[in-house]
Design a protein around this motif. Sequence first.
Motif, PDB file in Angstrom:
ATOM      1  N   ALA A 104     -37.567  -8.519  -7.131  1.00  0.00           N
ATOM      2  CA  ALA A 104     -37.165  -7.170  -6.727  1.00  0.00           C
ATOM      3  C   ALA A 104     -37.804  -6.728  -5.413  1.00  0.00           C
ATOM      4  O   ALA A 104     -37.099  -6.234  -4.522  1.00  0.00           O
ATOM      5  N   PRO A 105     -39.091  -6.872  -5.244  1.00  0.00           N
ATOM      6  CA  PRO A 105     -39.675  -6.390  -3.984  1.00  0.00           C
ATOM      7  C   PRO A 105     -39.093  -7.074  -2.758  1.00  0.00           C
ATOM      8  O   PRO A 105     -39.106  -6.501  -1.666  1.00  0.00           O
ATOM      9  N   ARG A 118     -34.132  -0.261   2.768  1.00  0.00           N
ATOM     10  CA  ARG A 118     -35.308   0.594   2.718  1.00  0.00           C
ATOM     11  C   ARG A 118     -35.673   0.933   1.276  1.00  0.00           C
ATOM     12  O   ARG A 118     -36.829   0.984   0.902  1.00  0.00           O
ATOM     13  N   ASN A 119     -34.679   1.185   0.469  1.00  0.00           N
ATOM     14  CA  ASN A 119     -34.922   1.476  -0.945  1.00  0.00           C
ATOM     15  C   ASN A 119     -33.624   1.249  -1.714  1.00  0.00           C
ATOM     16  O   ASN A 119     -32.640   0.786  -1.155  1.00  0.00           O
ATOM     17  N   LYS A 120     -33.641   1.614  -2.994  1.00  0.00           N
ATOM     18  CA  LYS A 120     -32.456   1.342  -3.807  1.00  0.00           C
ATOM     19  C   LYS A 120     -31.249   2.138  -3.321  1.00  0.00           C
ATOM     20  O   LYS A 120     -30.120   1.647  -3.339  1.00  0.00           O
ATOM     21  N   ASP A 121     -31.472   3.366  -2.906  1.00  0.00           N
ATOM     22  CA  ASP A 121     -30.364   4.162  -2.403  1.00  0.00           C
ATOM     23  C   ASP A 121     -29.681   3.479  -1.227  1.00  0.00           C
ATOM     24  O   ASP A 121     -28.456   3.528  -1.088  1.00  0.00           O
ATOM     25  N   ALA A 130     -24.967   0.662   0.887  1.00  0.00           N
ATOM     26  CA  ALA A 130     -24.269  -0.512   1.420  1.00  0.00           C
ATOM     27  C   ALA A 130     -23.128  -0.910   0.488  1.00  0.00           C
ATOM     28  O   ALA A 130     -22.036  -1.280   0.938  1.00  0.00           O
ATOM     29  N   VAL A 131     -23.376  -0.812  -0.817  1.00  0.00           N
ATOM     30  CA  VAL A 131     -22.322  -1.135  -1.777  1.00  0.00           C
ATOM     31  C   VAL A 131     -21.175  -0.133  -1.635  1.00  0.00           C
ATOM     32  O   VAL A 131     -19.991  -0.506  -1.619  1.00  0.00           O
TER      33      VAL A 131
END
Lengths: 206, 206
Positions: free
Chosen positions: B45-46, B53-56, B61-62
């Motif tokens: 995950a890291p 930059r983060n999950k958002d 991108a999705v």
Amino acid sequence: MARPKKEDALDISRRAVEETIRLLGERDDFDVPLAAVAEAVGCTAPALYGHFRNKDALLRAVHDAGFRRLYEEKLALSKRLRSDPLAYLREGTRAYVQFAFNNPTLYRLMFSPPPGVAADQDPLSSDAGASVLELAVKAIKACQKRGFLPGMDPNRYAFTYWAAVHGAVTLALQNRAPGDEARFDAAIVVIDTLLEIIAATAPDRR
Amino acid sequence: MARPKKEDALDISRRAVEETIRLLGERDDFDVPLAAVAEAVGCTAPALYGHFRNKDALLRAVHDAGFRRLYEEKLALSKRLRSDPLAYLREGTRAYVQFAFNNPTLYRLMFSPPPGVAADQDPLSSDAGASVLELAVKAIKACQKRGFLPGMDPNRYAFTYWAAVHGAVTLALQNRAPGDEARFDAAIVVIDTLLEIIAATAPDRR
DNA sequence: CCGCTAACTGAATATTGTTAAGTTTCTTGC
DNA sequence: GCAAGAAACTTAACAATATTCAGTTAGCGG
């Protein structure tokens, strides 16, 4: 330190819903921490589990309460404007849009809920959303009695009408409305366009 | 145990988006754990934080990739059906609905994203959603050249049309469609109703 | 006054996003 | 060729938050 003074069980769950709605008004996503709700109500997070099976159940109650509010606002309008169907359709739709813009996060919870919240909801019969659609059907039928939309299936047309308004609202809230007008205006323009179309279906009165 | 064999940086972020879309197809909410994405890609995950930059940012991108897919599907259609505007409008809309029903969770991410995902998106100019609306505007303009919707503002009408279709899709996906028809059919009925209306605006050919 | 139930509390647990520190591989100037 | 540095990943730690558990207290029936 348990069991504060004396708290009506109904009171605490009702207030939990109210406070959650209020907290949703202060943020733009519905990941409000249970601890925040609990603090607003005046208890701790685990206490809420005595009133709601889990967080999804609380959000579902909020979801339903949102539909009740929306329904009641529109119902009040219909009593005032019973005489003029087209005006009711216009004003009722404006009230709908206003509600969505006044409570954007609640509106999103009502119409794009995370699936855990909407789950196991009866296809739609026992759902509060059905009564909102019912209002649209009645409005369309009333318009037909005045000669508009002759020969159309009112259910089918009411759903199309509602879909257009709902779509415009969500697109506008998401800032996906075109042009340079403000977002609210973009939704109003859709209403005007729809009403123009309906008005154009009236029998000639020359 | 670091730095496996040799992995193109572009490859890993592209695959992260692809795998996330695939994983979204297997669940009904978009709380897919980063660890699951990482495992599908073949890293931890890291490691993803080197590419997003983060999950958002990953979900954004999705979100964008979803619009690109939708746009390309519709673009392919328009090349095939350039000659018949009304048929293109019908088939293009059906393809749109089909896309939404084929990728319900991705569609929800595209049009009802959690605000962290949609944030700071330029009002709409640089947004992929704008190009989808552009296709609708072109389709409406093409219809007007054939005599339909005379005198109407194409931008305004295209937005209303799109709003109706989008609203029907979201309502149907949420199982808020009326009647006993299947959910997909409910959306199709809205399309048919809209096309009937447009067809009725054609100048008489008697 | 005694036990019993309801209802809440504080502490513990699990999941998950995110950061920190360390390690290995590739690259690049010499 | 090779050493130094950067790149890119790893494991481990951290933080937030939903949920569970065991304990405790308030009110109530006897």
